[in-house]
Design a protein around this motif. Sequence first.
Motif, short mmCIF file in Angstrom:
data_model
loop_
_atom_site.label_atom_id
_atom_site.label_comp_id
_atom_site.label_asym_id
_atom_site.label_seq_id
_atom_site.Cartn_x
_atom_site.Cartn_y
_atom_site.Cartn_z
N ARG A 187 55.10 86.95 -17.66
CA ARG A 187 53.76 86.99 -17.11
C ARG A 187 53.35 88.42 -16.82
O ARG A 187 54.17 89.22 -16.37
CB ARG A 187 53.80 86.20 -15.79
CG ARG A 187 52.50 85.58 -15.40
CD ARG A 187 52.64 84.98 -14.04
NE ARG A 187 53.36 83.71 -14.02
CZ ARG A 187 53.75 83.12 -12.90
NH1 ARG A 187 53.53 83.69 -11.74
NH2 ARG A 187 54.39 81.98 -12.95
N TYR A 221 47.73 86.52 -20.76
CA TYR A 221 48.45 86.67 -19.50
C TYR A 221 49.90 86.20 -19.63
O TYR A 221 50.81 86.79 -19.06
CB TYR A 221 47.75 85.88 -18.40
CG TYR A 221 48.22 86.24 -17.02
CD1 TYR A 221 47.71 87.34 -16.35
CD2 TYR A 221 49.20 85.49 -16.39
CE1 TYR A 221 48.16 87.68 -15.10
CE2 TYR A 221 49.66 85.82 -15.13
CZ TYR A 221 49.13 86.91 -14.49
OH TYR A 221 49.58 87.26 -13.24
N TRP A 239 42.19 81.51 -16.33
CA TRP A 239 43.12 80.81 -17.22
C TRP A 239 42.49 79.59 -17.87
O TRP A 239 42.88 79.20 -18.95
CB TRP A 239 44.37 80.39 -16.44
CG TRP A 239 45.22 81.53 -16.02
CD1 TRP A 239 45.17 82.81 -16.53
CD2 TRP A 239 46.23 81.54 -15.02
NE1 TRP A 239 46.10 83.60 -15.90
CE2 TRP A 239 46.76 82.86 -14.98
CE3 TRP A 239 46.75 80.58 -14.16
CZ2 TRP A 239 47.79 83.21 -14.10
CZ3 TRP A 239 47.77 80.93 -13.28
CH2 TRP A 239 48.28 82.23 -13.25
#
Lengths: 191, 191, 268
Positions: free
Chosen positions: C144, B163, B138
Amino acid sequence: MIELNEVRKAIEALLLVAEDPLSRGQLSNLLKESDGDDDNVAVAQLIDESLNLIREDCADRAYELVEVGSGFRMQVKPEFNKWIAKLWMQRPRRYSRALLETLALIAYRQPITRGEIEQVRGVAVSSYTLRTLVDRGWIRELGQKELPGRPMMYGTTRYFLDYFSLKSLDDLPPLRELQESAAETLDPVPQ
Amino acid sequence: MIELNEVRKAIEALLLVAEDPLSRGQLSNLLKESDGDDDNVAVAQLIDESLNLIREDCADRAYELVEVGSGFRMQVKPEFNKWIAKLWMQRPRRYSRALLETLALIAYRQPITRGEIEQVRGVAVSSYTLRTLVDRGWIRELGQKELPGRPMMYGTTRYFLDYFSLKSLDDLPPLRELQESAAETLDPVPQ
Amino acid sequence: MSDTVDEQALAEDSLVVQHDYPIPDDLFIPPDALIVILEAFEGPLDLLLYLIRRKNLDILDIPVAEVTEQYMAYIDVLTSLRLDLAGDYLVMAATLAELKSRMLLPRRNEDSEEEEDPRAELVRRLLEYEVFQKAAEGIDELPRVDRDIFVVSVERSDEPIEIEPPKVELRELLVAFSEVLERDNLRSPHSIDVESLSVRERMTSLLSLLSVKDGYLSFLELINVSERREGAVVTLLALLELLRDGLVSVVQHGSYEPIFVARTNEIG
């Protein structure tokens, strides 16, 4: 009970996401639970009808429904392999750091077991990595070490020397030199 | 040049197989190479038409075409998640507030150093948290800041966008709004 | 608060606390619960925000005396439980104590009419932190992958796809090795032996020679005359290494009899 089109799409979703093929039984369990006391025969029929619909539906699509040993799965039709090959060629054509580190450790520390590689790297070494290195012809199995579990020992091959234009392993820079100079003289590997 | 229906299916195949989203540029490269001197504009148009066809085509299907940070991907429509939930054994991970707050600061304030994160949170940021965020893909190191100690600066990755289904950082819930709403509930600062 | 604790377990706790605010108003807090609560706070700012919100206090006009008193009571309980308090909590305690005393002092209106409120900096930090607390919640709520979004992934057909394997340069291999050594040094500081690679190489070739010949080989057969003295020394050193590792055994039936070498294990 759910309606046919709904079942069809549910199965579609499941097959498109599942990592492994799904059997009729699995599909039936996944679909039944929602209602509880569905008629087994009716559910089975619904699933078969849905699978047929999906099969027909794939006619003008890039993927198809295939039945393999353990059940049904979606796969891309073989005639699109050329595109997939291109996609793979386009990907950064590099081996992973894990693979290179494993190869380096085998080169410098042979004969070495998987456990010993893992000890130095601090993480597990995948069978896939070792298999790739063997397939590539760079390393070979040297036999098992007399230790509990009789782990396999690995060493480099002659092809490894040829590939990297080394006359012998002695041509690899000595460790001390390597450690001292690595940080400064070696540029980061270009991506 | 290839025919529209063929391009549509090729793109379908590529999106279904690719592990990461594919951008227009990637698709164009994949499709162009086959011929060599295709007209760029024509290819781009063909790709856009194909993407539209695919989008329409998904209307009565369990999946849809979605654009995220690094390109296009196929994903199951949310209304079919209930079926997948049964199949999906792995329980979604929950992240600690420490991790989420650190991520939020990096997302909204990038490039940001660890020290700057600590200043806002009023507490040390553990290396574990940063490492987890890097390992998850991330965040990434953006280079050192020209300050004493040359602290590392962090920013989010394209994968972060993928994501969390964001097209760009602009899609993050607006921060200023939060500030305003926070201020609204409070009286003005007494002088 | 350092999060060496299992982050996942922590996450569950903190979420619970965040929503329920379980600290009772009276003084008695079961010690077990308190540990959970302590771990649930993300540091002094988080704790302060909680104390302020719980009492519905105005964040922009914090009654410093009251908040300081509560904060200190909390710190006292933690200290009496001998929990390791992060330094950040103590720093905040000092800051609050200083604020409290400054608030007690009469304002001097000589220099500037609007002297800055001594609490301003603290209020600014609390507000800023709160913004990011909300932002973190916002990120947590975003759809997500693998929780709210399932990406379609379809296998390709089993027909093989011919792909040329990636090329590797020696330099990349060296970088990989120096990196792995560097990491290893960081984890467990120990000196790395500078071994002659030719010995290592010879160990490998001896092992494979012995497996191919399966059975005993005489020591002399292992020595390649064309390699001269240096070669013999390398072979000897390699043999000694293998012996030490228990990978080969050496048999001699009597003095001056030929020395035989064999793999200790039968390779199946």
